[in-house]
Design a protein around this motif. Sequence first.
Motif, PDB file in Angstrom:
ATOM      1  N   UNK A 292       0.814  -1.158  -0.129  1.00  0.00           N
ATOM      2  CA  UNK A 292      -0.016   0.170   0.021  1.00  0.00           C
ATOM      3  C   UNK A 292       0.975   1.335  -0.128  1.00  0.00           C
ATOM      4  N   UNK A 293       1.955   1.295   0.593  1.00  0.00           N
ATOM      5  CA  UNK A 293       2.896   2.343   0.764  1.00  0.00           C
ATOM      6  C   UNK A 293       3.931   2.488  -0.367  1.00  0.00           C
ATOM      7  N   UNK A 294       3.864   1.652  -1.527  1.00  0.00           N
ATOM      8  CA  UNK A 294       4.845   1.649  -2.418  1.00  0.00           C
ATOM      9  C   UNK A 294       6.164   1.050  -2.033  1.00  0.00           C
TER      10      UNK A 294
ATOM     11  N   UNK B 183      -2.732  13.091   1.092  1.00  0.00           N
ATOM     12  CA  UNK B 183      -2.880  14.108   2.123  1.00  0.00           C
ATOM     13  C   UNK B 183      -3.960  15.046   1.365  1.00  0.00           C
ATOM     14  N   UNK B 184      -4.125  15.061   0.118  1.00  0.00           N
ATOM     15  CA  UNK B 184      -5.337  15.987  -0.550  1.00  0.00           C
ATOM     16  C   UNK B 184      -6.566  15.235  -0.107  1.00  0.00           C
TER      17      UNK B 184
ATOM     18  N   UNK C 121       6.733   8.709  -7.976  1.00  0.00           N
ATOM     19  CA  UNK C 121       5.877   8.004  -7.710  1.00  0.00           C
ATOM     20  C   UNK C 121       5.497   8.188  -6.171  1.00  0.00           C
ATOM     21  N   UNK C 122       6.322   7.925  -5.452  1.00  0.00           N
ATOM     22  CA  UNK C 122       6.209   7.969  -4.029  1.00  0.00           C
ATOM     23  C   UNK C 122       5.790   9.554  -3.446  1.00  0.00           C
ATOM     24  N   UNK C 123       6.348  10.544  -4.013  1.00  0.00           N
ATOM     25  CA  UNK C 123       5.925  11.767  -3.721  1.00  0.00           C
ATOM     26  C   UNK C 123       4.469  12.292  -4.315  1.00  0.00           C
ATOM     27  N   UNK C 124       3.999  11.527  -5.279  1.00  0.00           N
ATOM     28  CA  UNK C 124       2.814  11.876  -5.840  1.00  0.00           C
ATOM     29  C   UNK C 124       1.630  11.171  -5.040  1.00  0.00           C
ATOM     30  N   UNK C 125       2.179   9.835  -4.565  1.00  0.00           N
ATOM     31  CA  UNK C 125       1.169   9.375  -3.515  1.00  0.00           C
ATOM     32  C   UNK C 125       1.026   9.786  -2.353  1.00  0.00           C
TER      33      UNK C 125
END
Length: 248
Positions: free
Chosen positions: A135-137, A163-164, A154-158
């Motif tokens: 789930x956390x990549x 948060x959004x 990808x991690x930063x986008x996730x």
Amino acid sequence: MKVIVAGMPKTGTKSMFAALTLLGYEVYDWMENFYYLGDDWLTINEKGGNISDFRRMYENVDAVTDSPPCMYWEELAEAFPEAKIILTIRDETKWYNSMVGQMESLSNDYLLKCMLAFTYTGWKCVQYRKFALGLLGIRNVWPWTRLTLFNEEAMRRMFRKHNDDVLKRAPKDRLLVYRVNEGWEPLCKFLDVEIPKNIPFPHKNKGASLVKELLKEDDIMIYMERQLYVFFAIVFFVLAVVCVKYFF
């Protein structure tokens, strides 16, 4: 359920676990989720779950932190409509670097690798990690391989998307956006509890010190370590018997 910590790991979730425990809450963090509810979470991963499942799983728990509950915060909020939601946040770059540091620390901890590979509780944890870490990549969950993250973009986008989603979808009257360095006051005010007297706000897992802290404080990790020593004692005893029988 009274409190749902929706922030992703490495946003102060271990500090939140300690803080909520000090405030008197029964809290399920990563270790408790895998040890007591790992089979339920694996079933949810394979077949899905419903509101009644979450109510049953957490009916006697006051608060949850870390994965996978943070990724299912909305379902938990629906199952427990009176629960308050806390989104722990952190600078994105610091969060990513901290995740990398945590993976490096866990990958280099050979005591942890042995506990995961040679104990029953460790094997349960490995099966759970296949789901929860995914789930956390995070890939490569087998104890002897290095934990690696998906690519940085990808991690930063996730991280941003998670948060959004919480900011947009969580009811505003139930939500606190919180940084653990803010200390007791905003947290206790939101939860409507008294600030602990003469107790500093806990700061856990600093410098990726997770395993060392758990081996000192967490009953499940301590139990896993004891299982490992029993395993080694049995192996040593069997080898000794074999040596005596065939070489003396």
